[in-house]
Design an enzyme around this catalytic site. Structure first.
Site, PDB file in Angstrom:
ATOM      1  N   ARG A 115      -1.012  -4.718  -6.390  1.00  0.00           N
ATOM      2  CA  ARG A 115      -0.705  -6.142  -6.399  1.00  0.00           C
ATOM      3  C   ARG A 115       0.663  -6.327  -7.035  1.00  0.00           C
ATOM      4  NH1 ARG A 115      -5.189  -8.105  -9.011  1.00  0.00           N
ATOM      5  NH2 ARG A 115      -6.370  -8.225  -7.105  1.00  0.00           N
ATOM      6  N   HIS A 123       3.424  -7.439   1.623  1.00  0.00           N
ATOM      7  CA  HIS A 123       2.778  -8.347   2.569  1.00  0.00           C
ATOM      8  C   HIS A 123       1.751  -9.249   1.904  1.00  0.00           C
ATOM      9  CE1 HIS A 123       0.207  -4.789   2.335  1.00  0.00           C
ATOM     10  NE2 HIS A 123      -0.815  -5.554   2.662  1.00  0.00           N
ATOM     11  N   HIS A 131       0.840  -1.202   0.000  1.00  0.00           N
ATOM     12  CA  HIS A 131       0.000   0.000   0.000  1.00  0.00           C
ATOM     13  C   HIS A 131       0.872   1.249   0.000  1.00  0.00           C
ATOM     14  CE1 HIS A 131      -3.255  -2.674   0.980  1.00  0.00           C
ATOM     15  NE2 HIS A 131      -2.661  -3.056   2.085  1.00  0.00           N
ATOM     16  N   GLU A 182      -1.786  -1.016   8.107  1.00  0.00           N
ATOM     17  CA  GLU A 182      -2.664  -2.046   8.658  1.00  0.00           C
ATOM     18  C   GLU A 182      -1.886  -2.921   9.624  1.00  0.00           C
ATOM     19  OE1 GLU A 182      -3.248  -3.775   4.602  1.00  0.00           O
ATOM     20  OE2 GLU A 182      -3.052  -5.679   5.639  1.00  0.00           O
TER      21      GLU A 182
HETATM   22 ZN    ZN Z   1      -2.889  -4.933   2.824  1.00  0.00          ZN
END
Ligand code: ZN
Length: 320
Positions: A194, A174, A99, A117
């Site tokens: 991605r 991740h 991200h 996150e």
């Molecule tokens: Zn994520």
């Protein structure tokens, strides 16, 4: 001021190719299918906006409450509800992603927010691992590895167990691996790049990758492994134990086997019951329930045998 009420939420569910059935069989949610990937327990996102389950605001969406009753959320200076809380059942591996931070997302994604996150591992098999970070020692090496598809060399897996807590900052590569059940707190954003999808096909075609944006935002070298993961499996009982406090959120774990009385000083406090059952100010609550204690809620008493996670906004409330 009239006394404020606890905001119980009705979760929203997503169906994903990698999802499973544990959100129904282990958490008791009434949702059909064998591809249930995510329970959005607390969310005001446009793709899944939770309804308030009862009380004066029954049937209202969380995003509506945020706009119409800012006093419930401490008049926070954010353009939208800042966080999301999810439970994720990964029957299969999720794609490897990254991200952007708020600054990059603002510039390249139409003013969107970036995403930080964190994950708390609710359950996994023995010798389980998560993808957290990578092995490139510099931006040049990163470009070489990603550009040439040297995934085995590039991807870093770290061992985890039940109770592991993982912080994923923007720029950190991740992926959740198959077999893991995870509680997640994150910024309210769906900007995801991605990086790699294990060369899988979806509907006969590979899913789109975002290689250039990924190379732009991936931090190299990655943070050392031990800085990304902590063991939160056993914590002192009957008290809130802080797991993380960053710009975007704070998260605490409570292992309750008796009772705890507290007052929450935050703009609002999100609670999720992840194990067991008990009461909150005399009202029955159990595994799978999500609720928000509004600003200035006052005395709160939790009683019973439960594992509860709490979360609130972070140190930097104005970044959104
Ligand atoms: Zn994520």
């Amino acid at each position: 001021m009239s006394s404020r009420e606890i905001l119980f939420l009705d979760p929203v569910f997503t169906h994903n190719i990698w999802g499973g059935t544990r959100l129904r069989t282990e958490f008791g949610y009434e949702v059909t299918g064998s591809d249930i990937g995510e329970c959005w327990g607390i969310s005001a996102h446009e793709k899944g906006d939770c309804e308030i389950a009862g009380g004066s605001y029954a049937g209202k969406r969380l995003s509506e409450l945020w706009k119409e009753h800012p006093e419930l959320f401490g008049f926070l200076n954010c353009s939208r509800f800042p966080l999301m809380v999810k439970i994720i059942d990964a029957r299969e591996d999720l794609s490897v992603q990254v991200h952007p931070d708020n600054a990059y997302a603002k510039k390249h994604e139409n003013g969107s927010f970036g995403k930080t996150e964190c994950w708390y591992v609710l359950d996994c098999e023995k010798d389980a691992a998560l993808v957290v970070g990578h092995n490139a020692s510099s931006k040049e090496e990163l470009e070489r590895m990603v550009g040439n598809g040297l995934w085995e060399e590039f991807i870093r897996e770290i061992p985890v167990k039940k109770g592991s807590f993982v912080q994923i900052d923007p720029g950190c590569v991740h992926a959740i691996k198959g077999g893991l059940l995870v509680y997640e707190v994150e910024q309210n954003s769906d900007i995801t790049y991605r990086v790699y999808d294990y060369d899988r096909l979806s509907g006969g075609k590979p899913r789109e990758l975002h290689i250039q944006k990924s190379i732009d935002v991936i931090r190299a070298p990655a943070r050392p492994m031990e800085k990304c993961v902590t063991d939160a499996s056993s914590v002192p009982k009957n008290q809130w134990c802080a797991l993380v406090a960053c710009d975007s959120y704070r998260v605490w774990k409570l292992a309750l086997d008796e009772r705890l009385v507290f007052e929450q000083p935050y703009p609002f406090l999100q609670l999720s019951v992840l194990e067991g059952e008990g009461t909150i100010n005399g009202v029955f609550i159990k595994k799978g329930m999500h609720m928000i204690l509004p600003s200035g809620f006052g005395r709160t008493e939790l009683a019973g045998k439960m594992e509860v996670m709490a979360s609130s906004v972070g140190n930097c409330q104005d970044t959104q």
